[in-house]
Design an enzyme around this catalytic site. Sequence first.
Site, PDB file in Angstrom:
ATOM      1  CE  LYS A 294      -3.616   2.488   2.447  1.00  0.00           C
ATOM      2  NZ  LYS A 294      -4.639   2.440   3.499  1.00  0.00           N
ATOM      3  CE  LYS A 347      -6.031   2.003  -0.569  1.00  0.00           C
ATOM      4  NZ  LYS A 347      -6.623   1.949   0.735  1.00  0.00           N
TER       5      LYS A 347
HETATM    6  C1  PBG Z   1      -7.396   3.610   5.317  1.00  0.00           C
HETATM    7  C2  PBG Z   1      -7.777   3.374   3.916  1.00  0.00           C
HETATM    8  C3  PBG Z   1      -7.608   4.299   2.877  1.00  0.00           C
HETATM    9  C4  PBG Z   1      -8.150   3.736   1.739  1.00  0.00           C
HETATM   10  C5  PBG Z   1      -8.635   2.476   2.083  1.00  0.00           C
HETATM   11  N1  PBG Z   1      -8.382   2.251   3.438  1.00  0.00           N
HETATM   12  C6  PBG Z   1      -7.071   5.686   2.902  1.00  0.00           C
HETATM   13  C7  PBG Z   1      -5.740   5.941   3.400  1.00  0.00           C
HETATM   14  O1  PBG Z   1      -4.891   5.072   3.531  1.00  0.00           O
HETATM   15  O2  PBG Z   1      -5.500   7.109   3.707  1.00  0.00           O
HETATM   16  C8  PBG Z   1      -8.197   4.420   0.422  1.00  0.00           C
HETATM   17  C9  PBG Z   1      -9.158   3.904  -0.567  1.00  0.00           C
HETATM   18  C10 PBG Z   1      -9.406   4.798  -1.710  1.00  0.00           C
HETATM   19  O3  PBG Z   1      -8.770   5.849  -1.921  1.00  0.00           O
HETATM   20  O4  PBG Z   1     -10.301   4.448  -2.480  1.00  0.00           O
HETATM   21  N2  PBG Z   1      -6.848   2.632   6.048  1.00  0.00           N
END
Ligand code: PBG
Length: 425
Positions: A294, A347
């Site tokens: 991520k 992601k």
């Molecule tokens: C938070 C989380 C995020 C997303 C999914 N879970 C945001 C972040 O890490 O700040 C983002 C998903 C998206 O942008 O569609 N744990």
Amino acid sequence: MASTIVNMPLNVGTIKGLDCLSHGKFNANVLPIRPSISSLPHRRMFVVKASTNDGPIKKLGISDAECEAAVVAGNIPEAPPVPPIPASPAGTPVVTSVDIKRRPRRNRRSPVLRSAFQETSLSPANFVYPLFIHEGEEDTPIGAMPGCYRLGWRHGLVEEVAKARDVGVNSIVLFPKVPDALKSPTGDEAYNDNGLVPRTIRLLKDKYPDLIIYTDVALDPYSSDGHDGIVREDGVIMNDETVHQLCKQAVSQARAGADVVSPSDMMDGRVGAIRSALDAEGFQHVSIMSYTAKYASSFYGPFREALDSNPRFGDKKTYQMNPANYREALIELRADESEGADILLVKPGLPYLDVVRLLRDNSPLPIAAYQVSGEYSMIKAGGVLKMIDEQKVMLESLMCLRRAGADIILTYFALQAARCLCGEK
Ligand code: PBG
């Protein structure tokens, strides 16, 4: 005349010019999970005439032997002539054809051939639908994500899930908008068994026992600091203390009936710790989808607006990965595999296709890709401005994630794309 009903993929040929995207995508697995298929079967049936005894030759009273004898004697029956060579436009240069042994275009020249040689398929069964929920009764539109809403957990959500199931999307992931008053520095609301997420899981499982519910494991929706972990006075995100909270959160979600808990926090060692915590409570059957790679991405902007979960200060770069890094994803992969992750997630999605492929080639585990909010909103915005064809770009982007190696895709387009794949608008 006898006939045979053959199950065919939907829309063989082309739909609305989508061509390669339209084949082999509605596999047999999808049908059984559709509760109401009233409008579908006729689209999926293809009637083939079976051979019968009263074909044309019999009718004419000539036997096979007589036909063969006629041909041998030189009485060739008539058939349509070879079609003429299609004319080229005036001015087309006359050339001697180039000696090219390998002409890849031969395998692309008709829809049937293209469909036969298509390497990747896209099905509603591949989608996980992320849904935003809140305590309210109304559905509130999310400004930065056209077409997405914060759904009332009791009504809007249940209706949205029903719509998704009706086109073969039977997996969802929940993201809660938590009232500010329930947020705290240690995010304890995250493991309140009567909190919004566990309550919602229980409601959905009661209505749809076969629905697969993924949950997000991270403190950010519950943190008064908007961070995924506990923030120390000096701004440091505390790893092991956060993992302790995440374990309680995952167990609470599992207790409510979650099928797959998905740590998205990027703390070290959280997959192993969550596995042990789940097992200790008797949740051996609950899967872990780890956000393995991520990245600290700007593509999450619209999501943070949706949940009002922007970090109150700083950024997430001390825990989420540097977008410039590729090999580092292998370190995360090895940790997650050895700690017992069941699914590995990358992601964002489209800007990180190389990482999807890296994980696919280095692990036998299922791979998930998250087409995040910013990716979704860009396609939506481009469509609204008529700069791109929204539907085609949507389907292409999803197909590309599959081609790169994603088994499943978390996408806000899940319902819209599944409807397209089912031949609806
Ligand atoms: C938070 C989380 C995020 C997303 C999914 N879970 C945001 C972040 O890490 O700040 C983002 C998903 C998206 O942008 O569609 N744990």
